[in-house]
Design an enzyme around this catalytic site. Structure first.
Site, PDB file in Angstrom:
ATOM      1  N   THR A 181      17.046 -14.241 -77.355  1.00  0.00           N
ATOM      2  CA  THR A 181      16.855 -12.852 -77.796  1.00  0.00           C
ATOM      3  C   THR A 181      18.118 -12.361 -78.485  1.00  0.00           C
ATOM      4  O   THR A 181      19.228 -12.557 -77.982  1.00  0.00           O
ATOM      5  CB  THR A 181      16.516 -11.964 -76.572  1.00  0.00           C
ATOM      6  OG1 THR A 181      15.354 -12.510 -75.965  1.00  0.00           O
ATOM      7  CG2 THR A 181      16.276 -10.521 -76.981  1.00  0.00           C
ATOM      8  N   CYS A 197      49.548 -22.443 -74.005  1.00  0.00           N
ATOM      9  CA  CYS A 197      50.153 -22.852 -72.745  1.00  0.00           C
ATOM     10  C   CYS A 197      49.288 -23.951 -72.153  1.00  0.00           C
ATOM     11  O   CYS A 197      48.111 -23.743 -71.895  1.00  0.00           O
ATOM     12  CB  CYS A 197      50.231 -21.667 -71.806  1.00  0.00           C
ATOM     13  SG  CYS A 197      51.221 -22.025 -70.379  1.00  0.00           S
ATOM     14  N   THR A 210      32.927 -19.380 -82.817  1.00  0.00           N
ATOM     15  CA  THR A 210      32.901 -20.680 -82.146  1.00  0.00           C
ATOM     16  C   THR A 210      31.501 -21.271 -82.194  1.00  0.00           C
ATOM     17  O   THR A 210      31.324 -22.455 -82.510  1.00  0.00           O
ATOM     18  CB  THR A 210      33.370 -20.524 -80.680  1.00  0.00           C
ATOM     19  OG1 THR A 210      34.687 -19.971 -80.689  1.00  0.00           O
ATOM     20  CG2 THR A 210      33.369 -21.848 -79.950  1.00  0.00           C
ATOM     21  N   GLN A 256      38.553 -16.132 -90.693  1.00  0.00           N
ATOM     22  CA  GLN A 256      39.751 -15.335 -91.000  1.00  0.00           C
ATOM     23  C   GLN A 256      39.840 -14.932 -92.467  1.00  0.00           C
ATOM     24  O   GLN A 256      40.839 -14.337 -92.876  1.00  0.00           O
ATOM     25  CB  GLN A 256      41.017 -16.097 -90.592  1.00  0.00           C
ATOM     26  CG  GLN A 256      41.135 -16.348 -89.098  1.00  0.00           C
ATOM     27  CD  GLN A 256      41.456 -15.092 -88.282  1.00  0.00           C
ATOM     28  OE1 GLN A 256      41.685 -14.005 -88.823  1.00  0.00           O
ATOM     29  NE2 GLN A 256      41.483 -15.239 -86.969  1.00  0.00           N
TER      30      GLN A 256
HETATM   31  C1  LIG Z   1      39.600 -19.558 -87.790  1.00  0.00           C
HETATM   32  C2  LIG Z   1      38.819 -19.226 -86.560  1.00  0.00           C
HETATM   33  N1  LIG Z   1      37.677 -19.885 -86.325  1.00  0.00           N
HETATM   34  C3  LIG Z   1      36.930 -19.620 -85.248  1.00  0.00           C
HETATM   35  C4  LIG Z   1      37.301 -18.671 -84.332  1.00  0.00           C
HETATM   36  C5  LIG Z   1      36.435 -18.422 -83.143  1.00  0.00           C
HETATM   37  O1  LIG Z   1      35.717 -17.219 -83.298  1.00  0.00           O
HETATM   38  P1  LIG Z   1      35.131 -16.460 -82.016  1.00  0.00           P
HETATM   39  O2  LIG Z   1      36.301 -15.870 -81.298  1.00  0.00           O
HETATM   40  O3  LIG Z   1      34.216 -15.422 -82.598  1.00  0.00           O
HETATM   41  O4  LIG Z   1      34.395 -17.457 -81.203  1.00  0.00           O
HETATM   42  C6  LIG Z   1      38.496 -17.968 -84.532  1.00  0.00           C
HETATM   43  C7  LIG Z   1      38.966 -16.982 -83.539  1.00  0.00           C
HETATM   44  O5  LIG Z   1      40.151 -16.816 -83.349  1.00  0.00           O
HETATM   45  C8  LIG Z   1      39.269 -18.255 -85.689  1.00  0.00           C
HETATM   46  O6  LIG Z   1      40.408 -17.625 -85.932  1.00  0.00           O
END
Ligand SMILES: Cc1ncc(COP(=O)(O)O)c(C=O)c1O
Length: 389
Positions: A233, A322, A72, A175
């Protein structure tokens, strides 16, 4: 009770080899990698070794790897690091929410975002991308493998279009890393996100590939960590774990473990489609990551199936979310044209390195009875005997 965990696209277990290399960094090697004494130097060296391993996984330079807190943050750093009010961005309707909601925020900030549609197999049409480009297009963000269906976009083709148009290209490879080869030169991307917990490293660690010369505005202000691209850090145990997981992921392409996962996935998919009626593989005709299959079971509520299988020791998932107490069908499956009912009837099976044929056997033993029982309860299911009347 025997248990089979078949939800590896949600998260993967940390492999014992990964945990083993991390452990000393919680105790013995505790230094801050920015300290100039022995303790700092020790952790700095481990951190740079991990950076090399991630660079090998992505076929880039070590200096182009920026460690983040996960996928993310990597997605957000790529997007908010580049895009300013007034810019135009092109993405797709099937992105992960880490990209989609970042793009929603861009719109609030005064940017324009084009969400490209996908076809019935969930593929973006590169011609649609070409048509969407504008003089002020700053960034294209299109994922490599989709988390729900495993569908692989033609990222090399997209990268070529981006290069010709002189537009930055970010791809979310969370993924796909470790499942298919990821080579930033072939993709011609400027930015690429990965996440540790999808490749058997811990949750809360990830990385963003940033092509040399790409100037990013940081998300955080603080010290000059990660060459001033990500203040804070470093999570040294997590980074060391990610480095080891990257090494194991690379090895998986030659030691047969990726091939084994693909065989198990195919066995799940083939057995289900051959032995259970009213099912089908979502995106079954598109190129896909070898560990994922997403199957609809008509006349079934996916969430009910997840719970029923869980009670039998099998962990799978739906892409449903949900919201306000109602189950929303997956935005990915509806974007590729599935009805809301069929999208809600879809189940994702995703495998990891720890899975064995016993896991698949348990699933395939439990599934037919579960499907039959849930269909008995369904007001819309006509049992085969009745259908022939
Ligand atoms: C395609 C994709 N992008 C981004 C993320 C987010 O990664 P993280 O859980 O490390 O923040 C995910 C997590 O499910 C994901 O499947």
């Amino acid at each position: 009770m025997p248990r089979a965990y078949l939800d590896n696209n949600a998260t993967t277990p940390v492999l014992p080899e990964v945990l083993a290399v991390m452990q000393p960094f919680f105790g013995e090697h505790f230094g801050n990698a920015s300290s100039s004494h022995h303790h700092g130097q020790e952790t700095r060296a481990a951190l740079e070794r991990a950076r090399e391993s991630v660079a090998v996984l992505l076929s880039c330079r070590a200096s182009e790897v920026v460690f983040t807190s996960g996928g993310t943050e990597a997605d957000n750093l790529a997007i908010f690091g580049l895009v300013k009010a007034g810019d135009h961005v092109v993405t797709s309707t099937i992105e992960h929410h880490a990209v989609l909601n970042a793009c929603k925020r861009l719109e609030e900030m005064g940017c324009e975002v084009t969400y490209l549609p996908v076809d019935g197999q969930a593929l973006v049409n590169p011609d649609d991308l070409k048509r969407a480009l504008r003089p002020n297009t700053k960034l294209i963000s299109i994922m490599m493998a989709n988390n729900e269906t495993g569908v692989l976009q033609s990222v090399a083709e997209i990268g070529k279009i981006a290069k010709e148009a002189d537009v930055y290209f970010h791809t979310d490879a969370v993924q796909s890393a470790g499942k298919v080869p990821v080579n930033v030169a072939d993709i011609q991307c400027d930015l690429l996100s990965i996440s540790g917990h999808k490749i058997h490293a811990p949750q809360g660690i990830g990385a963003l590939y940033v092509r040399k010369g790409t100037l990013l505005q940081p998300l955080f202000y603080g010290g000059r960590h990660e060459r001033s691209r990500r203040a804070g850090t470093e999570n040294v145990p997590g980074i060391v774990g990610l480095g080891k997981a990257a090494e194991l992921a690379m090895r998986g392409f030659t030691d047969g473990s990726v091939a084994k996962i693909a065989d198990l996935r195919d066995q799940i998919q083939n057995t289900i489609t051959e032995s259970i009626e009213l099912v089908g593989v979502n995106s079954g005709r598109a190129p896909r990551a070898p560990n994922t299959t997403n199957i609809y079971f008509d006349c079934i509520e996916g969430e009910a199936m997840v719970i029923a299988l869980d009670l039998k020791g099998v962990a799978v998932s739906t892409g449903a979310a949900c919201s306000s107490g109602a189950i929303e069908p997956s935005h990915v499956l509806t974007a590729m044209g599935l009805s809301a009912d069929r999208a809600r009837a879809s189940i994702r099976f995703s495998l990891g390195k720890q899975n064995t044929s016993e896991d698949v056997d348990l699933l395939l033993e439990m599934l037919p009875g579960t499907v039959a029982r849930l269909r008995e309860l369904s007001p819309v299911y006509n049992r085969p005997a009745e259908k022939t009347l």
